[in-house]
Scaffold this active site. Structure first.
Site, short mmCIF file in Angstrom:
data_model
loop_
_atom_site.label_atom_id
_atom_site.label_comp_id
_atom_site.label_asym_id
_atom_site.label_seq_id
_atom_site.Cartn_x
_atom_site.Cartn_y
_atom_site.Cartn_z
CE LYS A 19 -32.09 0.24 17.76
NZ LYS A 19 -33.52 0.24 18.01
NE ARG B 77 -31.53 -22.77 7.89
CZ ARG B 77 -30.82 -23.90 7.67
NH1 ARG B 77 -29.52 -23.92 7.92
NH2 ARG B 77 -31.39 -24.98 7.18
CG ASP C 99 -24.48 -2.60 21.68
OD1 ASP C 99 -24.42 -1.89 20.66
OD2 ASP C 99 -25.56 -2.95 22.21
C1 LIG Z 1 -27.43 -0.11 22.16
C2 LIG Z 1 -28.40 -1.09 21.58
N1 LIG Z 1 -28.01 -2.37 21.41
C3 LIG Z 1 -28.84 -3.29 20.91
C4 LIG Z 1 -30.15 -2.99 20.58
C5 LIG Z 1 -31.06 -4.07 20.07
O1 LIG Z 1 -31.31 -3.94 18.72
P1 LIG Z 1 -32.65 -4.44 18.00
O2 LIG Z 1 -33.76 -3.59 18.49
O3 LIG Z 1 -32.32 -4.29 16.55
O4 LIG Z 1 -32.85 -5.87 18.37
C6 LIG Z 1 -30.60 -1.68 20.75
C7 LIG Z 1 -32.01 -1.32 20.44
O5 LIG Z 1 -32.50 -0.28 20.80
C8 LIG Z 1 -29.70 -0.71 21.27
O6 LIG Z 1 -30.08 0.56 21.47
#
Ligand SMILES: Cc1ncc(COP(=O)(O)O)c(C=O)c1O
Length: 371
Positions: free
Chosen positions: A195, A47, A170
């Site tokens: 992604k 962990r 992000d």
């Molecule tokens: C821009 C963006 N940030 C965060 C996330 C969240 O990621 P996760 O689905 O892996 O939790 C997504 C998911 O589609 C996303 O498109």
């Protein structure tokens, strides 16, 4: 080393007794202590850390020019960890076009503990005006999901630094190959590794990379290791393997993406296309300044209404009508119906993740679906 080289070699640093060229999958949850009570192998309990996660974190930290990284069990968990690290009563400036799942965390999990404003972050004056004495975080998402808005990372970083407010970006839609927010002044960069990093629609994960190991980062690392929402060694193994081809996949996604955006832009049944690589995109100049290329992510408005949009997604044959993005296969999705009735996303908007199939097949499928 250049990103193409780092992506292949940064995870291969572990020397094993068997001399593996690629890192082996290490499933052990616990590790031998030495006679002095220490941990000669560098790991105590999985962990806290394990060889596959360390290889992943090391690779993505290098690709993002950061000092350290923390891998989580999903992209959303990255949001959770950052928000949990803030003092109760802190104010967050967040984007109006924020990935709805992370926006939902603020609205439904942190609504009693934190304050937040969702604003148009393409307006730098509005960001300045939104700062309050208790603002403890500026969260940006660029390109944004699903409207592909571009925010100026460098300019927002200047505003954040002047007020000593951490800036988190992000950068999921860009991947570490196309954009490096830390080099532009961001404190922390976030990716849903589900992604582009994973790239094959078969791993759920998220990762944060920090510019420096400061107090906020120590809190986030503690949430990762003590909270324990960590990816499994196998997920980390798959991710380090996928990342080896990331630079080349991003070239392919961007090449196909540009052709699809141009095609849609000239299509009589399309009202508007949101793709930062198009000259007509309102923040195209900023995108050019901070991105190396524009990926395969875009959205567009179908001429007509919600029914017309549904008709298009129901007609595709090669594209999968499914959520998510960044995989080798092309995906198309009606965002409003995923986000629900509170969504501000236009009802005739379709988001597409252009995959790595041959461009002629991708265009032929869109052509027959759009009519
Ligand atoms: C821009 C963006 N940030 C965060 C996330 C969240 O990621 P996760 O689905 O892996 O939790 C997504 C998911 O589609 C996303 O498109």
């Amino acid at each position: 080393m250049k990103p193409e080289t780092l992506a292949i070699h940064a995870s291969n640093l572990v020397k094993t007794a068997t001399g593996d060229v690629t890192p082996p999958l290490n499933l052990s949850t616990t590790f031998f202590r030495g006679e002095d009570g220490g941990y000669p192998g560098g790991h105590m309990y999985s962990r806290v850390s394990n060889p596959n996660r360390s290889a992943l974190e090391n690779t993505v930290a290098k690709l993002e020019y950061g000092e350290d990284a923390a891998a989580f069990s999903s992209g959303n968990t990255c949001g959770l960890a950052v928000f949990q690290a803030l003092k109760p009563g802190s104010h967050i400036i967040a984007p109006d076009d924020m990935y709805w799942g992370i926006k939902k965390q603020l609205l439904t999990i942190f609504n009693e503990h934190l304050e937040f404003d969702f604003i148009d972050q393409t307006d730098l004056n509005l960001i300045q005006r939104s700062i309050k004495p208790n603002t403890q975080l500026i969260w940006i998402e660029t390109p944004s999901n699903p409207l592909l808005k571009i925010t100026d990372i460098e300019e927002i970083a200047k505003i954040a630094k002047a007020k000593n407010i951490p800036l988190v970006c992000d950068s999921t839609f860009a991947s570490p190959i196309l954009q490096n927010p830390i080099l532009l002044g961001a404190d922390i960069v976030m990716h849903s590794s589900t992604k582009y990093l994973g790239g094959h629609s078969d791993i759920l994960g998220g990762i944060l990379v920090t510019a420096k190991k400061d107090e906020l980062w120590e809190k986030i690392k503690n949430i990762q290791q003590t909270g324990g929402a960590v990816p499994s060694p196998f997920d980390c193994f798959l991710l380090t393997r996928s990342i080896k081809t990331l630079a080349y996949r991003m070239k392919g996604h961007s090449e196909n993406g540009k052709i699809v955006a141009d095609y849609l832009n000239g299509h009589p049944n399309v009202e508007a296309v949101f793709y930062p690589g198009l000259e007509s995109h309102p923040q195209h100049e900023i995108a050019k300044k901070q991105m190396k290329d524009f990926s395969g992510m875009m959205s567009f408005l179908v001429k007509g209404n919600v029914e017309t949009a549904h008709k298009v997604v129901n007609k595709v044959k090669l594209f999968a009508q499914a959520t998510s993005l960044g995989g080798v296969e092309s995906l198309i999705e009606h965002r409003y119906s995923v986000e629900g009735p509170d969504s501000k996303t236009p009802k005739n908007l379709l988001r597409i993740s252009v995959g790595l199939e041959h461009i002629d097949d991708i265009i032929a499928d869109l052509a027959q679906a759009l009519g």
